[in-house]
Write a protein that holds these residues in place. Sequence first.
Motif, PDB file in Angstrom:
ATOM      1  N   THR A 174      -2.684  10.527   6.896  1.00  0.00           N
ATOM      2  CA  THR A 174      -2.216   9.279   6.291  1.00  0.00           C
ATOM      3  C   THR A 174      -1.193   8.613   7.206  1.00  0.00           C
ATOM      4  OG1 THR A 174      -2.617  10.249   4.121  1.00  0.00           O
ATOM      5  CG2 THR A 174      -1.248   8.288   4.188  1.00  0.00           C
ATOM      6  N   ARG A 175      -0.333   9.416   7.815  1.00  0.00           N
ATOM      7  CA  ARG A 175       0.659   8.878   8.756  1.00  0.00           C
ATOM      8  C   ARG A 175      -0.042   8.255   9.964  1.00  0.00           C
ATOM      9  NH1 ARG A 175       3.678  10.677  13.341  1.00  0.00           N
ATOM     10  NH2 ARG A 175       5.656   9.567  13.426  1.00  0.00           N
ATOM     11  N   PRO A 226       3.615   0.493   6.300  1.00  0.00           N
ATOM     12  CA  PRO A 226       4.390   1.659   5.862  1.00  0.00           C
ATOM     13  C   PRO A 226       3.475   2.747   5.287  1.00  0.00           C
ATOM     14  CG  PRO A 226       5.375  -0.377   5.037  1.00  0.00           C
ATOM     15  CD  PRO A 226       4.039  -0.742   5.621  1.00  0.00           C
ATOM     16  N   GLU A 236       4.033   4.714   2.968  1.00  0.00           N
ATOM     17  CA  GLU A 236       4.100   4.700   1.508  1.00  0.00           C
ATOM     18  C   GLU A 236       3.022   3.804   0.909  1.00  0.00           C
ATOM     19  OE1 GLU A 236       6.804   3.897   3.498  1.00  0.00           O
ATOM     20  OE2 GLU A 236       7.808   5.847   3.367  1.00  0.00           O
ATOM     21  N   ASP A 237       2.726   2.699   1.581  1.00  0.00           N
ATOM     22  CA  ASP A 237       1.686   1.790   1.076  1.00  0.00           C
ATOM     23  C   ASP A 237       0.312   2.440   1.137  1.00  0.00           C
ATOM     24  OD1 ASP A 237       3.651  -0.084   0.611  1.00  0.00           O
ATOM     25  OD2 ASP A 237       3.146  -1.324   2.359  1.00  0.00           O
ATOM     26  N   GLU A 297      -0.274   5.665   1.083  1.00  0.00           N
ATOM     27  CA  GLU A 297      -0.252   6.715   0.063  1.00  0.00           C
ATOM     28  C   GLU A 297      -0.459   6.147  -1.337  1.00  0.00           C
ATOM     29  OE1 GLU A 297       3.533   8.490   1.003  1.00  0.00           O
ATOM     30  OE2 GLU A 297       2.604   9.944   2.373  1.00  0.00           O
ATOM     31  N   ARG A 298       0.144   4.989  -1.616  1.00  0.00           N
ATOM     32  CA  ARG A 298      -0.040   4.349  -2.930  1.00  0.00           C
ATOM     33  C   ARG A 298      -1.479   3.930  -3.139  1.00  0.00           C
ATOM     34  NH1 ARG A 298       4.376  -0.140  -2.830  1.00  0.00           N
ATOM     35  NH2 ARG A 298       2.643  -1.198  -3.807  1.00  0.00           N
TER      36      ARG A 298
END
Length: 148
Positions: free
Chosen positions: A99-100, A109, A111-112, A114-115
């Motif tokens: 994901t990174r 980001p 986090e986006d 991952e969301r």
Amino acid sequence: MSSNSLNVPGELNLLITDEIVTERAIQAMTQIDPERLHAAISAEHSGVLVSPQEPGLTDDESARLSLLAAQLTAGLQIEDDDRLKAIIEALNAEIHLSTRNIAELIHVPIEDVERVLQDPQSVPADVKLPIAIRCSYLMSTITQARGR
């Protein structure tokens, strides 16, 4: 039509008749010889694959034509959120990008990303759009790098 069968010539002819796609566009997508492609999509065959013997298609061409017909018909009915999540999951599972890695490559980001994986419906459209476009581009890039 059952979920296990696809009338490839019928589906492609319907797309052509409804002016959704042209035979020339299908030829450009598949790179199948125009005369053999015309014979294949003009054939009145049904089943999962167009018979490679009668229209003169190779097994590979027949499979690609069948896949294209399925993706241009049933495949485009998948919800956008589900499709985006599946693209990211494919980048994880098939391409071995974390994901990174994905977030870094598409400049968003982590986090986006991952969301989107956790609950794509909860992510605002203005956040999802760049992720979707860039992940689509990334998949296209990978496909081209793999060769034919």
